[in-house]
Write a protein that holds these residues in place. Structure first.
Motif, short mmCIF file in Angstrom:
data_model
loop_
_atom_site.label_atom_id
_atom_site.label_comp_id
_atom_site.label_asym_id
_atom_site.label_seq_id
_atom_site.Cartn_x
_atom_site.Cartn_y
_atom_site.Cartn_z
N CYS A 137 5.50 -3.33 7.64
CA CYS A 137 5.75 -4.51 6.47
C CYS A 137 4.53 -5.51 6.81
O CYS A 137 4.12 -5.80 7.65
N SER A 138 4.17 -6.00 5.37
CA SER A 138 2.97 -6.70 5.29
C SER A 138 3.20 -8.06 4.60
O SER A 138 4.07 -8.03 3.48
N PHE A 139 2.62 -9.24 5.31
CA PHE A 139 2.68 -10.36 4.60
C PHE A 139 1.29 -10.80 4.16
O PHE A 139 0.53 -11.06 4.81
N THR A 193 -5.54 -12.61 3.31
CA THR A 193 -5.09 -12.23 4.79
C THR A 193 -3.83 -11.70 4.86
O THR A 193 -3.03 -12.08 4.03
N VAL A 194 -4.04 -10.57 5.71
CA VAL A 194 -2.43 -9.93 5.72
C VAL A 194 -2.12 -9.79 7.22
O VAL A 194 -2.88 -9.63 7.98
N LEU A 195 -0.84 -10.43 7.43
CA LEU A 195 -0.39 -9.99 8.74
C LEU A 195 0.95 -8.70 8.55
O LEU A 195 1.70 -8.68 7.90
N ARG A 196 0.47 -7.61 9.31
CA ARG A 196 1.39 -6.65 9.15
C ARG A 196 1.91 -6.08 10.25
O ARG A 196 1.22 -5.96 11.37
N SER A 228 0.93 -1.21 0.02
CA SER A 228 0.08 0.08 -0.13
C SER A 228 1.04 1.21 -0.02
O SER A 228 2.12 1.22 0.32
N SER A 229 0.19 2.46 -0.38
CA SER A 229 1.06 3.41 -0.27
C SER A 229 1.56 4.10 0.84
O SER A 229 2.79 4.50 0.93
N VAL A 230 0.84 3.59 2.11
CA VAL A 230 1.41 4.14 3.17
C VAL A 230 2.55 2.94 3.79
O VAL A 230 3.27 3.33 4.92
N ASP A 231 2.96 1.96 3.11
CA ASP A 231 4.04 1.08 3.53
C ASP A 231 5.15 1.09 2.55
O ASP A 231 6.20 0.28 2.81
N HIS A 232 5.06 1.64 1.58
CA HIS A 232 6.03 1.61 0.59
C HIS A 232 7.01 2.81 0.79
O HIS A 232 6.66 3.78 1.04
#
Length: 322
Positions: free
Chosen positions: A205-207, A280-283, A125-129
């Protein structure tokens, strides 16, 4: 019926929902009947010796998980095409232009996007890059020979292109580079085990697992006391600075997904959750003050696993769309 986001049932179906609009977004009208996951075959990877380069032609809509040289030649005007690249969690994608013959002035384009974009939703996402959205695009028609090699920031990348004139096209070489601290990841498989480490870095960071899954967190180190908190409107980990959240939804962008649970403090043991969402995302959110680490494993949720478990489990929020 399998979920629309399940990879093993023709990965290409994911892209059929891409919307028409700006040239950076895609409308995919037709997909090849060939099985894209042929390229994930371990047999194929073993057959290629260290000195061999895998070569093949690209389809208008394609997906690649292997290194090699790939060529696209238009046999008719191709106006909405994309190739999605994916590697192992610890790999970065490198794309080199070997040959490009397109008519930029005539409306053709060839762009690399750092991540995946689908129907206006982005991963990461834009907030995580680390880059702005505009910086994540590399347009051959603007950069030309200046930037003929692009490396992704995570294990996924994509190119999208438009070619009007039959016979025109391009050739690229795809390579994989090692990423010592994988951050944003899309899983190739519906099951696996992963340890995410953020070493004193202020980043998120997202998985992402594009399946309904059972996810089990076995170890979380955040430098805090023990604790596990369900996501509630008046509660959560706001203000803690370092935490892990579990998200669920039907799209690609973690920032647009539904928050299911927050884990604010370190623990050793087992915390399990059944998430019936398509994605499903683990962030992990990290302030940079600690070396944060989380170890988890996951497997695809089936109908028999909708029964709630008692020990260290969180009741599922999304019902399986199976």
């Amino acid at each position: 019926m399998p979920s629309a986001f399940q990879f093993q049932c023709h990965f290409i179906l994911i892209f059929l929902a891409a919307s028409k609009g700006e040239t950076r977004y895609l409308e995919v009208r037709d997909a090849s009947e060939d099985e894209p996951f042929l390229l994930l075959s371990e047999d194929l990877k073993r057959e290629l010796s260290a000195g061999q380069i895998y070569r093949r032609s690209l389809r208008c809509i394609d997906m690649l998980s292997i290194e090699g040289q790939f060529t696209f030649t238009a046999d008719q005007p191709q106006l909405h095409c994309a190739t999605f690249f994916i590697g192992e969690p610890e790999e970065l994608i490198s794309i080199d232009y070997d040959f490009v013959n397109i008519d930029c002035k005539g409306g053709d384009f060839l762009k690399v996007f750092d991540g995946w974009i689908l129907k206006g939703e982005k991963f990461p996402s834009s907030v995580d890059h680390p880059l702005t959205t505009s910086q994540r695009y590399v347009d051959f028609c603007e950069s030309g020979n200046i930037q003929r090699s692009i490396t992704s920031s995570q294990n996924v990348a994509m190119i999208f292109f438009r070619i009007h004139q039959p016979g025109n096209g391009f050739t690229i070489t795809v390579k994989k580079n090692i990423n010592l601290f994988p951050c944003n990841v899309i899983s190739q498989t519906p099951s696996g085990r992963f340890t995410m480490i953020i070493p004193h870095q202020h980043r998120n960071c997202s998985f992402s697992i594009i399946y309904p899954v059972v996810i089990k967190i076995s170890d979380l180190i955040l430098g805090h006391l023990n604790g596990l908190f369900l996501k509630k409107p008046t509660a959560g980990c706001a203000g803690v600075g370092d935490f892990v959240e579990l998200l669920g939804g039907a799209g690609l962008d973690p920032s647009k997904m539904f928050p299911l649970a927050d884990l604010c403090h370190s623990f050793h043991g087992s915390a399990q959750m059944k998430i019936g969402c398509d994605n499903t995302v683990l962030r992990m959110v990290s302030s940079g003050k600690h070396i944060n680490r989380v170890t988890f494993e996951y497997h695809q949720l089936d109908m028999q696993e909708t029964e709630n478990r008692k020990e260290n489990s969180i009741e599922e929020f999304c019902f399986p769309s199976i």
